[in-house]
Design a protein around this motif. Structure first.
Motif, short mmCIF file in Angstrom:
data_model
loop_
_atom_site.label_atom_id
_atom_site.label_comp_id
_atom_site.label_asym_id
_atom_site.label_seq_id
_atom_site.Cartn_x
_atom_site.Cartn_y
_atom_site.Cartn_z
N GLN A 109 -29.56 24.37 36.29
CA GLN A 109 -30.46 24.07 35.18
C GLN A 109 -29.68 23.99 33.86
O GLN A 109 -29.91 23.09 33.04
N GLU A 110 -28.73 24.96 33.68
CA GLU A 110 -27.92 24.93 32.47
C GLU A 110 -27.06 23.67 32.43
O GLU A 110 -26.89 23.03 31.36
N TYR A 111 -26.52 23.27 33.61
CA TYR A 111 -25.72 22.04 33.69
C TYR A 111 -26.57 20.83 33.33
O TYR A 111 -26.15 19.96 32.56
N ARG A 112 -27.79 20.77 33.90
CA ARG A 112 -28.68 19.65 33.58
C ARG A 112 -29.04 19.64 32.09
O ARG A 112 -29.08 18.58 31.45
N LYS B 220 -25.83 13.90 26.69
CA LYS B 220 -26.32 12.52 26.65
C LYS B 220 -27.06 12.24 25.35
O LYS B 220 -26.88 11.19 24.71
N ALA B 221 -27.90 13.24 24.94
CA ALA B 221 -28.63 13.06 23.69
C ALA B 221 -27.66 12.98 22.51
O ALA B 221 -27.82 12.16 21.60
N PHE B 222 -26.61 13.87 22.56
CA PHE B 222 -25.61 13.85 21.48
C PHE B 222 -24.87 12.52 21.47
O PHE B 222 -24.61 11.93 20.41
N ARG B 223 -24.50 12.03 22.68
CA ARG B 223 -23.81 10.74 22.76
C ARG B 223 -24.69 9.62 22.21
O ARG B 223 -24.22 8.75 21.46
N ASP B 224 -25.98 9.68 22.63
CA ASP B 224 -26.89 8.64 22.13
C ASP B 224 -27.02 8.70 20.62
O ASP B 224 -26.94 7.66 19.91
N LYS B 225 -27.20 9.95 20.09
CA LYS B 225 -27.32 10.10 18.64
C LYS B 225 -26.02 9.70 17.95
O LYS B 225 -26.03 9.02 16.91
N PHE B 226 -24.86 10.14 18.54
CA PHE B 226 -23.58 9.82 17.92
C PHE B 226 -23.31 8.32 18.00
O PHE B 226 -22.77 7.72 17.05
#
Length: 222
Positions: free
Chosen positions: A149-152, A159-165
């Motif tokens: 769960q922590e990995y997910r 992924k969210a950070f990559r998308d935002k970045f």
């Protein structure tokens, strides 16, 4: 009838014509009296010796009887002692056998109790180990699930950070594309469109303008 030496010495005979010589008769009587006296003394001594011997024999017989009785008593006592010792030995052997049997029975009971207790402890240890293994396995599964769960969650955040970045970089690139940079040259703001780039002559280096301040130009191209 017993004649004593004194009676022989005092014996007087009647006198008759042409009788024995008085002196010779008296001498003979004295000799006979002395011999009889000697015989009487010897007889008395022999009687005393016989009496002493009989007394000794009687004493010896009494001693013999006492010894015989003592021997019989000793034999009887020895036989009784032997029988008593045999009985006591038999009793001791029986008691020893009974004690050994009791000790063996008690030892077997203790061994069975120890074996049963060891089996029970082994079962308890096995059950406890099985429970601990199940708990450890359950804890490991739970930790694996938590790690997954922590990995997910981290993967989603990455992924969210990559998308935002990526969106931020794209926005910055778009902003850079839509903005013009300005420099101050001799007190005037010169844009990139105002600068003509000329090829430098061979062997000549063009002087570089002094850049003092860079300012973003507001209201750039849309």
């Amino acid at each position: 009838m017993m004649v004593t030496p004194l009676e022989i010495k005092k014996k007087e005979f009647r006198r008759c014509f042409r009788g024995y010589d008085d002196q010779e008769v008296d001498t003979f009587l004295d000799q006979v009296a002395a011999a009889i006296e000697t015989l009487i003394k010897e007889n008395d001594e022999l009687k005393s010796a016989v009496e002493r011997a009989e007394q000794n024999v009687s004493n010896y017989r009494e001693i013999e009887n006492a010894l015989q009785q003592t021997l019989v008593f000793a034999q009887k006592t020895a036989q009784e002692l032997k029988e008593n010792v045999q009985k006591e030995a038999d009793m001791i052997r029986q008691e020893a056998r009974a004690a050994a049997e009791a000790i063996r029975h008690e030892a077997m009971q203790k061994a069975e109790l120890l074996l049963e207790e060891s089996r029970r402890k082994a079962e308890d240890i096995n059950l406890q180990a099985h429970r601990q293994a199940e708990q450890s396995l359950e804890t490991a599964h739970r930790q694996v699930d938590e790690l997954l769960q922590e990995y997910r969650r981290l993967k989603w955040h990455i992924k969210a950070f990559r998308d935002k970045f990526r969106a931020f970089l794209e926005a910055q690139l778009e902003l850079l594309d839509n903005q013009e940079l300005g420099v101050t040259w001799n007190g005037q703001v010169v844009t990139a469109n105002d600068i003509e780039v000329a090829e430098p002559e061979a062997g000549r280096t063009e002087p570089q303008p002094e850049t003092r301040q860079l300012k973003p130009i507001s209201g750039g191209k849309s």
